[in-house]
Design an enzyme around this catalytic site. Structure first.
Site, PDB file in Angstrom:
ATOM      1  N   SER A 142      96.715 107.277  45.327  1.00  0.00           N
ATOM      2  CA  SER A 142      97.869 106.380  45.323  1.00  0.00           C
ATOM      3  C   SER A 142      97.914 105.632  44.005  1.00  0.00           C
ATOM      4  CB  SER A 142      97.740 105.380  46.480  1.00  0.00           C
ATOM      5  OG  SER A 142      98.635 104.291  46.339  1.00  0.00           O
ATOM      6  N   TYR A 168      92.643  98.712  50.537  1.00  0.00           N
ATOM      7  CA  TYR A 168      93.340  99.991  50.401  1.00  0.00           C
ATOM      8  C   TYR A 168      93.169 100.542  48.990  1.00  0.00           C
ATOM      9  CZ  TYR A 168      97.129 103.422  50.232  1.00  0.00           C
ATOM     10  OH  TYR A 168      97.865 104.577  50.071  1.00  0.00           O
TER      11      TYR A 168
END
Length: 302
Positions: A142, A168
């Protein structure tokens, strides 16, 4: 090292990546392939002739169960696999859990699911990847990897305050470091590994985000309706980079790289709050990759 460029862009779909490519006889595992970009990744590979195994926590017909946060489940999946694996697309993941949760082994749940479960799967299938002769590992990371390095001092937020976005981001940095680690170790096995940022896509990945966060992202209006900003991709477009790295002949022999949502290799940049694109230097640091590999091996063996 020459930067890789391709004829594709951010609007290219997974099916367009594989136009004219025959994957007959190739066996590919896609984790989290029941919805979102995982579903579109599996569909495009299957339509090109590959034998695709979808590994998911709650399997439907034609899928196989595997809970990445539970190493026992991962080991059971590995034990039940026979024969070569030509590609593993590590697609499954969770994002921005509002409160700190831990897996059975005590790991913070995002790190356990997004990274450690995939590490155990890929390491467990090393011999099967070797059998393929030209296998590929694809780590779906990501743009969040730009926001945090891997914190070796407190990876599970046991001492520092829990931050859902830092947790995350750290897990997505770990995914890139895993690709770097594989590239450094398994070249002689004929295994390549690359990572990618698929871009912004409406999927189940956002299920833990509240409405205020979605509005701040420009992805929801005041009435709670989803919006699709111009920077967002469709799931079919979002799957394109995963599919390209898993199966396009253009990537034969390419390893240890990171690719942007426009299907081009990313530049290495300093990470931090001002970073707007590329791959953070900490995400491709070979020293950190080696240290994380050893840390994961120790945890996986417990």
């Amino acid at each position: 090292m020459t930067r890789i460029s391709t004829p594709f862009d951010a609007k290219t779909t997974a099916a367009e990546i594989l136009a004219g490519v025959d994957l007959t006889g190739r066996r590919i595992i896609v984790t989290g392939g029941a919805s979102g970009i995982g579903l579109e990744t599996a569909r495009a590979l299957r339509d090109a002739g590959a034998e695709v195994t979808v590994a998911t926590r709650n399997p439907a017909a034609g899928q196989r169960a595997m809970d990445l946060s539970d190493l026992r489940s991962v080991r059971a999946f590995v034990a039940g696999w026979t024969g070569p694996v030509h590609a593993i697309v590590a697609n499954a993941g969770i994002m921005a859990l509002p409160t700190r949760e831990v897996a059975a082994n005590g790991w913070e749940l995002q790190l356990a699911t997004n990274f450690l479960g995939h590490f155990a799967l890929i390491a467990g299938l090393r011999d099967n990847l070797r059998q393929a002769g030209d296998a590929r590992v694809v780590m779906v990371s990501s743009g969040a990897q730009l926001r945090s390095p891997f914190d070796f001092d407190d990876p599970h937020f046991e001492r520092r305050p829990y931050d859902r976005w830092v947790a995350y981001a750290q897990s997505k940095t770990a995914d890139v470091l895993l690709a770097v680690g594989i590239a450094r170790r398994w070249a002689a096995d004929g295994v390549t590994a690359n990572a990618l940022d698929p871009g912004s896509i409406h999927t189940n990945l956002q299920r833990h985000l509240d409405d205020a966060t979605m509005r701040a992202m420009g992805a929801m209006d005041d009435e709670g309706n989803l919006l699709t900003p111009d920077r967002f991709k469709t799931p079919e477009q979002g799957a394109s980079t995963s599919v390209m790295l898993a199966a396009s002949p253009l990537l034969d022999g390419v390893t240890g790289r990171f690719f942007r949502p426009d299907n081009q290799e990313a530049d290495v940049v300093p990470g931090g709050p001002d970073a707007t694109g590329g791959v953070a230097a900490w995400s491709v640091d070979p020293v950190a990759a080696d240290r994380l590999w050893d840390y994961a091996l120790e945890a996986e063996r417990e």
